[in-house]
Design a protein around this motif. Structure first.
Motif, PDB file in Angstrom:
ATOM      1  N   PHE A  81      -1.220   0.775   7.015  1.00 45.44           N
ATOM      2  CA  PHE A  81      -1.115   1.526   5.563  1.00 45.44           C
ATOM      3  C   PHE A  81       0.411   1.821   5.064  1.00 45.44           C
ATOM      4  CE2 PHE A  81      -5.257   4.010   6.881  1.00 45.44           C
ATOM      5  CZ  PHE A  81      -6.126   3.181   6.250  1.00 45.44           C
ATOM      6  N   LEU A  82       1.261   2.332   6.230  1.00 42.52           N
ATOM      7  CA  LEU A  82       2.434   2.964   5.582  1.00 42.52           C
ATOM      8  C   LEU A  82       3.623   1.501   5.346  1.00 42.52           C
ATOM      9  CD1 LEU A  82       3.065   5.024   8.545  1.00 42.52           C
ATOM     10  CD2 LEU A  82       3.355   5.233   5.843  1.00 42.52           C
TER      11      LEU A  82
ATOM     12  N   GLU B   9       2.004  12.609   5.593  1.00 41.66           N
ATOM     13  CA  GLU B   9       0.802  12.692   6.862  1.00 41.66           C
ATOM     14  C   GLU B   9       0.279  11.954   7.334  1.00 41.66           C
ATOM     15  OE1 GLU B   9      -2.266  14.683   4.247  1.00 41.66           O
ATOM     16  OE2 GLU B   9      -1.469  16.394   3.457  1.00 41.66           O
ATOM     17  N   LEU B  10       0.799  10.581   6.660  1.00 43.67           N
ATOM     18  CA  LEU B  10       0.036   9.438   8.265  1.00 43.67           C
ATOM     19  C   LEU B  10       1.574   9.421   8.955  1.00 43.67           C
ATOM     20  CD1 LEU B  10      -0.264   6.868   5.161  1.00 43.67           C
ATOM     21  CD2 LEU B  10      -1.833   7.219   7.087  1.00 43.67           C
TER      22      LEU B  10
ATOM     23  N   ASP C 156       1.707   3.016  -2.993  1.00 42.04           N
ATOM     24  CA  ASP C 156       0.016   3.936  -3.711  1.00 42.04           C
ATOM     25  C   ASP C 156       0.704   4.902  -3.201  1.00 42.04           C
ATOM     26  OD1 ASP C 156      -0.514   1.811  -5.126  1.00 42.04           O
ATOM     27  OD2 ASP C 156      -0.933   0.384  -3.647  1.00 42.04           O
ATOM     28  N   LEU C 157       1.146   5.455  -2.026  1.00 38.60           N
ATOM     29  CA  LEU C 157       1.108   6.697  -1.294  1.00 38.60           C
ATOM     30  C   LEU C 157       2.204   7.598  -2.254  1.00 38.60           C
ATOM     31  CD1 LEU C 157       0.197   5.584   1.671  1.00 38.60           C
ATOM     32  CD2 LEU C 157      -1.067   6.342  -0.153  1.00 38.60           C
TER      33      LEU C 157
ATOM     34  N   GLU D   5       1.554  12.189   1.464  1.00 36.76           N
ATOM     35  CA  GLU D   5       0.058  11.574   1.985  1.00 36.76           C
ATOM     36  C   GLU D   5       0.769  10.790   2.654  1.00 36.76           C
ATOM     37  OE1 GLU D   5      -2.906  11.160  -1.936  1.00 36.76           O
ATOM     38  OE2 GLU D   5      -1.033   9.602  -1.885  1.00 36.76           O
ATOM     39  N   THR D   6       2.542   9.932   2.964  1.00 36.82           N
ATOM     40  CA  THR D   6       3.267   8.895   3.701  1.00 36.82           C
ATOM     41  C   THR D   6       3.708  10.059   4.909  1.00 36.82           C
ATOM     42  OG1 THR D   6       3.781   7.845   1.540  1.00 36.82           O
ATOM     43  CG2 THR D   6       4.752   8.210   3.425  1.00 36.82           C
TER      44      THR D   6
ATOM     45  N   MET E 177       0.903  -1.225   0.156  1.00 40.52           N
ATOM     46  CA  MET E 177       0.128  -0.333  -0.361  1.00 40.52           C
ATOM     47  C   MET E 177       0.897   1.542  -0.084  1.00 40.52           C
ATOM     48  SD  MET E 177      -3.701   1.047   1.197  1.00 40.52           S
ATOM     49  CE  MET E 177      -3.948   2.564   1.341  1.00 40.52           C
ATOM     50  N   ALA E 178       2.316   1.703   0.380  1.00 41.29           N
ATOM     51  CA  ALA E 178       3.169   2.519   0.369  1.00 41.29           C
ATOM     52  C   ALA E 178       3.458   2.677  -1.011  1.00 41.29           C
ATOM     53  CB  ALA E 178       3.698   2.507   1.635  1.00 41.29           C
TER      54      ALA E 178
END
Length: 62
Positions: free
Chosen positions: A60-61, A12-13, A4-5, A9-10, A1-2
């Motif tokens: 997500f990361l 901010e996560l 695709d970011l 966005e990374t 998934m990481a």
């Protein structure tokens, strides 16, 4: 998934992850100092929710 970011966005996560870690630390620390049982329950519930949210953010990361 990481993969695709985007970079923003990374980042901010990561900011959210740091914030939730701070929330967890604060809840756990204050829970030990609280004398009111209801407040202890609220802090324990917040700590549990924060742990779950941290795991989701880490997912997500990775």
């Amino acid at each position: 998934m990481a993969k695709d970011l985007g970079i923003h966005e990374t980042l901010e996560l990561h900011e959210l992850l740091v914030f939730k870690n701070t929330c967890l630390t604060k809840s756990a620390t204050l829970s030990g100092m609280a004398q009111d049982n209801e407040l202890k329950q609220i802090l324990a519930a917040d700590a549990t929710a924060s742990k779950s949210e941290i795991q989701q953010l880490q997912g997500f990361l990775s």
